[in-house]
Write a protein that holds these residues in place. Structure first.
Motif, PDB file in Angstrom:
ATOM      1  N   ASN A  22      11.492  12.428  -9.200  1.00 25.29           N
ATOM      2  CA  ASN A  22      10.107  12.237  -9.343  1.00 25.29           C
ATOM      3  C   ASN A  22       9.398  13.602  -9.651  1.00 25.29           C
ATOM      4  O   ASN A  22       8.281  13.305 -10.240  1.00 25.29           O
ATOM      5  CB  ASN A  22       9.776  11.825  -7.838  1.00 25.29           C
ATOM      6  CG  ASN A  22       9.975  10.344  -7.294  1.00 25.29           C
ATOM      7  OD1 ASN A  22       9.788   9.395  -8.339  1.00 25.29           O
ATOM      8  ND2 ASN A  22      10.130  10.032  -6.261  1.00 25.29           N
ATOM      9  N   ASP A  46      17.777   2.905  -2.164  1.00 27.79           N
ATOM     10  CA  ASP A  46      18.059   1.518  -1.781  1.00 27.79           C
ATOM     11  C   ASP A  46      19.080   0.974  -2.687  1.00 27.79           C
ATOM     12  O   ASP A  46      19.928   1.616  -3.098  1.00 27.79           O
ATOM     13  CB  ASP A  46      16.675   0.704  -1.965  1.00 27.79           C
ATOM     14  CG  ASP A  46      15.841   0.746  -3.166  1.00 27.79           C
ATOM     15  OD1 ASP A  46      16.866   1.346  -4.252  1.00 27.79           O
ATOM     16  OD2 ASP A  46      14.918   0.520  -3.552  1.00 27.79           O
ATOM     17  N   SER A  77       2.159   7.812  -6.945  1.00 33.12           N
ATOM     18  CA  SER A  77       2.860   6.921  -7.342  1.00 33.12           C
ATOM     19  C   SER A  77       4.324   7.028  -7.101  1.00 33.12           C
ATOM     20  O   SER A  77       5.063   5.950  -7.190  1.00 33.12           O
ATOM     21  CB  SER A  77       2.612   6.485  -8.656  1.00 33.12           C
ATOM     22  OG  SER A  77       1.242   6.106  -9.038  1.00 33.12           O
ATOM     23  N   ALA A  78       4.844   8.141  -6.670  1.00 33.38           N
ATOM     24  CA  ALA A  78       6.124   8.393  -6.479  1.00 33.38           C
ATOM     25  C   ALA A  78       6.693   7.754  -5.316  1.00 33.38           C
ATOM     26  O   ALA A  78       6.256   7.383  -4.072  1.00 33.38           O
ATOM     27  CB  ALA A  78       6.231   9.919  -6.188  1.00 33.38           C
ATOM     28  N   GLN A  79       7.992   7.069  -5.557  1.00 33.09           N
ATOM     29  CA  GLN A  79       8.523   6.488  -4.482  1.00 33.09           C
ATOM     30  C   GLN A  79      10.241   6.553  -4.637  1.00 33.09           C
ATOM     31  O   GLN A  79      10.610   7.085  -5.424  1.00 33.09           O
ATOM     32  CB  GLN A  79       8.354   4.952  -4.688  1.00 33.09           C
ATOM     33  CG  GLN A  79       8.989   4.339  -6.230  1.00 33.09           C
ATOM     34  CD  GLN A  79       8.648   2.971  -6.176  1.00 33.09           C
ATOM     35  OE1 GLN A  79       8.451   2.133  -5.137  1.00 33.09           O
ATOM     36  NE2 GLN A  79       8.784   2.554  -7.654  1.00 33.09           N
ATOM     37  N   SER A  80      10.571   6.407  -3.500  1.00 25.36           N
ATOM     38  CA  SER A  80      12.141   6.556  -3.264  1.00 25.36           C
ATOM     39  C   SER A  80      12.776   5.652  -3.757  1.00 25.36           C
ATOM     40  O   SER A  80      12.526   4.517  -3.973  1.00 25.36           O
ATOM     41  CB  SER A  80      12.388   6.683  -1.846  1.00 25.36           C
ATOM     42  OG  SER A  80      13.754   6.709  -1.374  1.00 25.36           O
ATOM     43  N   VAL A  81      14.066   5.880  -4.478  1.00 23.45           N
ATOM     44  CA  VAL A  81      14.924   4.983  -5.100  1.00 23.45           C
ATOM     45  C   VAL A  81      16.073   4.859  -4.215  1.00 23.45           C
ATOM     46  O   VAL A  81      17.224   4.399  -4.647  1.00 23.45           O
ATOM     47  CB  VAL A  81      15.180   5.135  -6.467  1.00 23.45           C
ATOM     48  CG1 VAL A  81      16.048   4.148  -7.391  1.00 23.45           C
ATOM     49  CG2 VAL A  81      14.143   5.871  -7.348  1.00 23.45           C
ATOM     50  N   LYS A 140      11.975  10.549  -2.267  1.00 25.91           N
ATOM     51  CA  LYS A 140      10.557  10.475  -2.963  1.00 25.91           C
ATOM     52  C   LYS A 140      10.233  12.041  -3.376  1.00 25.91           C
ATOM     53  O   LYS A 140       9.205  11.996  -4.238  1.00 25.91           O
ATOM     54  CB  LYS A 140       9.891  10.001  -1.787  1.00 25.91           C
ATOM     55  CG  LYS A 140       8.175  10.043  -2.031  1.00 25.91           C
ATOM     56  CD  LYS A 140       7.659   9.318  -0.739  1.00 25.91           C
ATOM     57  CE  LYS A 140       6.128   8.901  -1.180  1.00 25.91           C
ATOM     58  NZ  LYS A 140       5.336   8.412  -0.223  1.00 25.91           N
ATOM     59  N   ASN A 141      10.661  12.836  -2.674  1.00 27.33           N
ATOM     60  CA  ASN A 141      10.357  14.212  -3.126  1.00 27.33           C
ATOM     61  C   ASN A 141      11.620  14.809  -3.806  1.00 27.33           C
ATOM     62  O   ASN A 141      11.632  16.163  -3.968  1.00 27.33           O
ATOM     63  CB  ASN A 141      10.010  15.209  -1.858  1.00 27.33           C
ATOM     64  CG  ASN A 141       8.845  14.589  -1.113  1.00 27.33           C
ATOM     65  OD1 ASN A 141       7.829  14.278  -2.034  1.00 27.33           O
ATOM     66  ND2 ASN A 141       8.911  14.590   0.132  1.00 27.33           N
TER      67      ASN A 141
END
Length: 285
Positions: free
Chosen positions: A132, A151, A145-149, A127-128
Motif C-alpha cells: 500500500n 485474507d 482507499s488502502a486496505q489489507s490483503v 493495510k500499512n
C-alpha cells in the motif's frame, strides 16, 4: 575361465541391507503415524468402530474443507501459469541480460521457509504494509482507499510466490533438455514465440509440469504457518483446524479425521498424476 556369480540369496540380502535404513525411516515416521491416525479417526471412546468423528468434522469444518480445496486449486493454477511464463522466457528469450537476470531472481523463494514467507506477506500485504505504501507513493490509490490483503488473497499470493520457483526450476530444466532443432524450425517458419511455447515446447515438457504441480498441490495442503499467520479466521484451511482441535480441545479423534480428509484430497492429486503417467507409458509402448 568361468567366474562364479554370487548366490542369489546373498545378493538379495545385500540389496535389502542397502534399502533397509530408508525403509525403516519411512515406516517409523510415515507409515506408523498414518496407521495410528487412521485407527484413531475410526475409534470411539469405548474402542468401537464409528464414523462420528468424520460427521463432526464435516459438520464443523465442511466450509473450511471447501475453502481449502478452492485455495489450493486456484494457487496451483496460478503457479502453472507463472511457471510456464518464466520457463518459456528462459528457454525462448532473446535478450541475454534479461534471461540471466530472471534466472538469478526467480529462485530466491526456494530457500525461504513457509513460516518466513508468511511473515513476509504479513508485513507486505497489511493495510500499512509495503504494498500500500508503494501504491500510495506512486499515486495509484488514495491513502483512505488502502486496505489489507491479509485474507484468502494473501494466502494465494504467498503460495504462488513460494511454490512457483520450484515448478519453474523443474519445467525450465525439462525445456532446456529438448532438441533445439524443433524450436528453430518453427521459428524459421515464422511462428511467434508464444506459439512455439504452447504448441511445441510445452507439450513435450507437460509431464514434468504435472509432476511439479502435483508436488506443489500436496505441499500446500500440508502448510500450517501461512494460513495461520495470514488468515486464521473462518473460513480457513484445514491445517489450522487440526491445530485448533489439538491445542485447544485436545480432540485428537476429530483432528485425525481432518487429517484423513486432507490425505484423501492429496490422493486425488496423486491419482491424477498416476493416470497421466500410465497413459503416457501405454502410449510409449
Amino acid at each position: 575361465m568361468e567366474v562364479e556369480s554370487p548366490p542369489g540369496g546373498r545378493g538379495r540380502w545385500a540389496a535389502f541391507a542397502l534399502v533397509a535404513p530408508a525403509l525403516l525411516v519411512v515406516g517409523l515416521f510415515f507409515v506408523v503415524p498414518l496407521a495410528l491416525s487412521a485407527i484413531g479417526a475410526f475409534r470411539a471412546a469405548d474402542g468401537a468402530f464409528t464414523l462420528a468423528h468424520f460427521e463432526k468434522s464435516l459438520d464443523l469444518y465442511g466450509r473450511d474443507l471447501i475453502f481449502t480445496v478452492a485455495i489450493v486449486a486456484l494457487s496451483t493454477l496460478l503457479i502453472a501459469l507463472v511457471a510456464i511464463a518464466i520457463a518459456g522466457y528462459l528457454t525462448l528469450g532473446e535478450n541475454p541480460r534479461a534471461v540471466a537476470l530472471l534466472r538469478w531472481l526467480y529462485r530466491w523463494p526456494l530457500f525461504i521457509p513457509f513460516v518466513v514467507a508468511g511473515q513476509i506477506m504479513r508485513t507486505f500485504l497489511a493495510k500499512n504494509g509495503m504494498l500500500n505504501h508503494v501504491l500510495i507513493g506512486s499515486g495509484l490509490i488514495e491513502p483512505i482507499s488502502a486496505q489489507s490483503v491479509l485474507d484468502w488473497r494473501g494466502i494465494v499470493i504467498a503460495f504462488v510466490w513460494k511454490q512457483a520457483p520450484f515448478v519453474t526450476l523443474l519445467l525450465a530444466g525439462a525445456m532446456a533438455a529438448l532438441e533445439r532443432q524443433h524450436i528453430e524450425a518453427a521459428r524459421n517458419l515464422g511462428a511467434p514465440r508464444w506459439r512455439v511455447l504452447l504448441d511445441i515446447v510445452l507439450p513435450q515438457a507437460r509431464g514434468t509440469l504435472l509432476v511439479g504441480l502435483v508436488l506443489s498441490f500436496v505441499t500446500m495442503l500440508s502448510v500450517l504457518s501461512v494460513p495461520l499467520m495470514i488468515n486464521p479466521n473462518s473460513p480457513t484451511m484445514i491445517t489450522v483446524d487440526v491445530a485448533y482441535r489439538i491445542n485447544t480441545h485436545a480432540d485428537y479423534a476429530v483432528a485425525n479425521a481432518l487429517c484423513l480428509l486432507s490425505l484423501l484430497l492429496a490422493a486425488f492429486g496423486a491419482a491424477f498424476y498416476l493416470r497421466h503417467a500410465v497413459r503416457r507409458a501405454e502410449g510409449d509402448a
